[in-house]
Design a protein around this motif. Structure first.
Motif, PDB file in Angstrom:
ATOM      1  N   PRO A 251      -3.283   3.966   2.920  1.00 39.93           N
ATOM      2  CA  PRO A 251      -4.621   4.344   3.414  1.00 39.93           C
ATOM      3  C   PRO A 251      -4.645   5.484   4.433  1.00 39.93           C
TER       4      PRO A 251
ATOM      5  N   GLY B 225      -7.199   7.980   3.690  1.00 38.56           N
ATOM      6  CA  GLY B 225      -8.555   7.480   3.413  1.00 38.56           C
ATOM      7  C   GLY B 225      -9.073   7.970   2.068  1.00 38.56           C
ATOM      8  N   GLN B 226      -8.267   7.842   1.010  1.00 41.85           N
ATOM      9  CA  GLN B 226      -8.629   8.443  -0.277  1.00 41.85           C
ATOM     10  C   GLN B 226      -8.851   7.459  -1.424  1.00 41.85           C
ATOM     11  N   GLY B 227      -8.398   6.200  -1.265  1.00 42.02           N
ATOM     12  CA  GLY B 227      -8.421   5.264  -2.400  1.00 42.02           C
ATOM     13  C   GLY B 227      -9.798   5.055  -2.994  1.00 42.02           C
ATOM     14  N   LEU B 228     -10.766   4.762  -2.150  1.00 38.15           N
ATOM     15  CA  LEU B 228     -12.118   4.508  -2.648  1.00 38.15           C
ATOM     16  C   LEU B 228     -12.707   5.770  -3.267  1.00 38.15           C
TER      17      LEU B 228
ATOM     18  N   ILE C 145      -9.798   1.929 -13.839  1.00 40.82           N
ATOM     19  CA  ILE C 145     -10.326   2.844 -12.817  1.00 40.82           C
ATOM     20  C   ILE C 145      -9.948   2.298 -11.435  1.00 40.82           C
ATOM     21  N   GLY C 146     -10.064   3.137 -10.418  1.00 42.96           N
ATOM     22  CA  GLY C 146      -9.823   2.701  -9.040  1.00 42.96           C
ATOM     23  C   GLY C 146      -8.411   2.180  -8.846  1.00 42.96           C
TER      24      GLY C 146
ATOM     25  N   VAL D  46       0.859  -1.191   0.000  1.00 41.65           N
ATOM     26  CA  VAL D  46       0.000   0.000   0.000  1.00 41.65           C
ATOM     27  C   VAL D  46       0.895   1.241   0.000  1.00 41.65           C
TER      28      VAL D  46
ATOM     29  N   ALA E 250      -6.999  -0.324  -9.830  1.00 37.93           N
ATOM     30  CA  ALA E 250      -6.347  -0.874 -11.020  1.00 37.93           C
ATOM     31  C   ALA E 250      -5.490   0.208 -11.692  1.00 37.93           C
TER      32      ALA E 250
HETATM   33  C1  LIG Z   1      -6.333  -0.772   5.321  1.00 39.24           C
HETATM   34  C2  LIG Z   1      -7.005   0.062   4.252  1.00 39.24           C
HETATM   35  C3  LIG Z   1      -7.847   1.112   4.630  1.00 39.24           C
HETATM   36  C4  LIG Z   1      -8.467   1.911   3.654  1.00 39.24           C
HETATM   37  N1  LIG Z   1      -9.283   2.951   4.056  1.00 39.24           N
HETATM   38  C5  LIG Z   1      -9.845   3.731   3.123  1.00 39.24           C
HETATM   39  C6  LIG Z   1     -10.706   4.832   3.513  1.00 39.24           C
HETATM   40  O1  LIG Z   1     -10.913   5.105   4.693  1.00 39.24           O
HETATM   41  N2  LIG Z   1     -11.262   5.575   2.536  1.00 39.24           N
HETATM   42  C7  LIG Z   1     -11.037   5.323   1.210  1.00 39.24           C
HETATM   43  O2  LIG Z   1     -11.566   6.059   0.354  1.00 39.24           O
HETATM   44  N3  LIG Z   1     -10.254   4.284   0.809  1.00 39.24           N
HETATM   45  C8  LIG Z   1      -9.656   3.481   1.728  1.00 39.24           C
HETATM   46  N4  LIG Z   1      -8.861   2.427   1.339  1.00 39.24           N
HETATM   47  C9  LIG Z   1      -8.653   2.177  -0.093  1.00 39.24           C
HETATM   48  C10 LIG Z   1      -9.838   1.400  -0.702  1.00 39.24           C
HETATM   49  O3  LIG Z   1     -10.093   0.223   0.052  1.00 39.24           O
HETATM   50  C11 LIG Z   1      -9.480   1.011  -2.141  1.00 39.24           C
HETATM   51  O4  LIG Z   1      -8.977   2.148  -2.818  1.00 39.24           O
HETATM   52  C12 LIG Z   1     -10.722   0.514  -2.869  1.00 39.24           C
HETATM   53  O5  LIG Z   1     -11.237  -0.636  -2.230  1.00 39.24           O
HETATM   54  C13 LIG Z   1     -10.374   0.178  -4.322  1.00 39.24           C
HETATM   55  O6  LIG Z   1     -11.531  -0.287  -4.948  1.00 39.24           O
HETATM   56  P1  LIG Z   1     -11.439  -1.046  -6.299  1.00 39.24           P
HETATM   57  O7  LIG Z   1     -12.832  -1.484  -6.636  1.00 39.24           O
HETATM   58  O8  LIG Z   1     -10.679  -0.240  -7.312  1.00 39.24           O
HETATM   59  O9  LIG Z   1     -10.512  -2.323  -6.026  1.00 39.24           O
HETATM   60  P2  LIG Z   1     -10.762  -3.520  -5.001  1.00 39.24           P
HETATM   61  O10 LIG Z   1     -11.583  -3.069  -3.828  1.00 39.24           O
HETATM   62  O11 LIG Z   1      -9.424  -4.110  -4.751  1.00 39.24           O
HETATM   63  O12 LIG Z   1     -11.669  -4.509  -5.834  1.00 39.24           O
HETATM   64  C14 LIG Z   1     -11.116  -5.329  -6.834  1.00 39.24           C
HETATM   65  C15 LIG Z   1     -11.925  -6.628  -6.825  1.00 39.24           C
HETATM   66  O13 LIG Z   1     -11.536  -7.394  -7.968  1.00 39.24           O
HETATM   67  C16 LIG Z   1     -11.392  -8.726  -7.540  1.00 39.24           C
HETATM   68  N5  LIG Z   1     -10.476  -9.369  -8.487  1.00 39.24           N
HETATM   69  C17 LIG Z   1      -9.130  -9.264  -8.584  1.00 39.24           C
HETATM   70  N6  LIG Z   1      -8.650 -10.006  -9.584  1.00 39.24           N
HETATM   71  C18 LIG Z   1      -9.708 -10.600 -10.157  1.00 39.24           C
HETATM   72  C19 LIG Z   1      -9.872 -11.502 -11.248  1.00 39.24           C
HETATM   73  N7  LIG Z   1      -8.823 -11.911 -11.972  1.00 39.24           N
HETATM   74  N8  LIG Z   1     -11.131 -11.908 -11.560  1.00 39.24           N
HETATM   75  C20 LIG Z   1     -12.209 -11.473 -10.850  1.00 39.24           C
HETATM   76  N9  LIG Z   1     -12.115 -10.630  -9.805  1.00 39.24           N
HETATM   77  C21 LIG Z   1     -10.887 -10.202  -9.460  1.00 39.24           C
HETATM   78  C22 LIG Z   1     -10.847  -8.657  -6.126  1.00 39.24           C
HETATM   79  O14 LIG Z   1     -11.086  -9.840  -5.413  1.00 39.24           O
HETATM   80  C23 LIG Z   1     -11.673  -7.485  -5.582  1.00 39.24           C
HETATM   81  O15 LIG Z   1     -12.902  -7.894  -5.056  1.00 39.24           O
HETATM   82  C24 LIG Z   1      -8.251   1.623   2.288  1.00 39.24           C
HETATM   83  C25 LIG Z   1      -7.405   0.553   1.914  1.00 39.24           C
HETATM   84  C26 LIG Z   1      -6.785  -0.214   2.874  1.00 39.24           C
HETATM   85  C27 LIG Z   1      -5.878  -1.359   2.444  1.00 39.24           C
END
Ligand SMILES: Cc1cc2nc3c(=O)[nH]c(=O)nc-3n(C[C@H](O)[C@H](O)[C@H](O)COP(=O)(O)OP(=O)(O)OC[C@H]3O[C@@H](n4cnc5c(N)ncnc54)[C@H](O)[C@@H]3O)c2cc1C
Length: 136
Positions: free
Chosen positions: A29, A32-35, A20-21, A4, A23
């Motif tokens: 974290p 608290g900005q990733g999501l 996006i996101g 991270v 990827a």
């Molecule tokens: C400890 C921690 C605390 C955090 N706190 C915050 C916060 O307070 N506020 C905030 O905004 N952000 C926070 N974040 C960041 C946030 O969690 C991420 O930025 C966000 O979840 C990213 O979303 P996403 O959908 O892009 O990816 P992900 O949430 O990683 O989703 C990707 C999904 O794709 C699935 N996947 C992967 N490969 C494959 C495949 N080959 N086939 C099918 N599915 C697959 C995975 O299993 C997963 O479910 C935090 C992160 C961490 C680690």
């Protein structure tokens, strides 16, 4: 698994492909900005595609997708950089850094323009807000 820490893909788009996101980018974290960034990416991409569709353009065309990339990549970089700075400052116990950290926190608390700027940056109100996000 991946660490991270600040990471950003060199490119967000290829013909018929858009990242996006997490990827496209990743940060510590601490802020608290990733999501938040991921949701804004999704909203921006949806807007770009909708506008292209309304104009009768090919939504998978690289030039169309680049509108999304140039919109989001710079804005994400500002937040990624800010978050990385926070991470580095808060994981360091060297006295001058501790002093700078305390002054910074005090400024965030007491100096209104600094507080407002940081809040706007972290809540996505700096830069170009996607239309869908303005509705809420
Ligand atoms: C400890 C921690 C605390 C955090 N706190 C915050 C916060 O307070 N506020 C905030 O905004 N952000 C926070 N974040 C960041 C946030 O969690 C991420 O930025 C966000 O979840 C990213 O979303 P996403 O959908 O892009 O990816 P992900 O949430 O990683 O989703 C990707 C999904 O794709 C699935 N996947 C992967 N490969 C494959 C495949 N080959 N086939 C099918 N599915 C697959 C995975 O299993 C997963 O479910 C935090 C992160 C961490 C680690």
């Amino acid at each position: 698994m991946f660490p991270v820490q600040l990471m950003q893909s060199n490119r967000y788009v290829l013909p018929r492909l858009a990242l996006i996101g997490d990827a496209a980018h990743c940060c510590h974290p601490v802020g608290g900005q990733g999501l938040n960034m991921g949701i804004r990416d999704a909203a921006a991409l949806a807007q770009v595609l909708q506008e292209a569709h309304n104009q009768g353009e090919d939504i998978g065309d690289l030039q169309i997708l680049k509108r999304y990339e140039s919109w989001r990549k710079q804005e994400n970089l500002a937040i990624l950089g800010f978050t990385d700075l926070l991470d580095r400052i808060f994981s360091n116990d060297w006295l001058p850094i501790v002093v700078i950290r305390r002054i910074g926190l005090l400024m965030l608390q007491k100096v209104k323009p600094v507080k407002t700027y940081a809040l706007q940056l972290m809540t996505g109100l700096k830069g170009r807000t996607p239309e869908i996000a303005q509705r809420f």
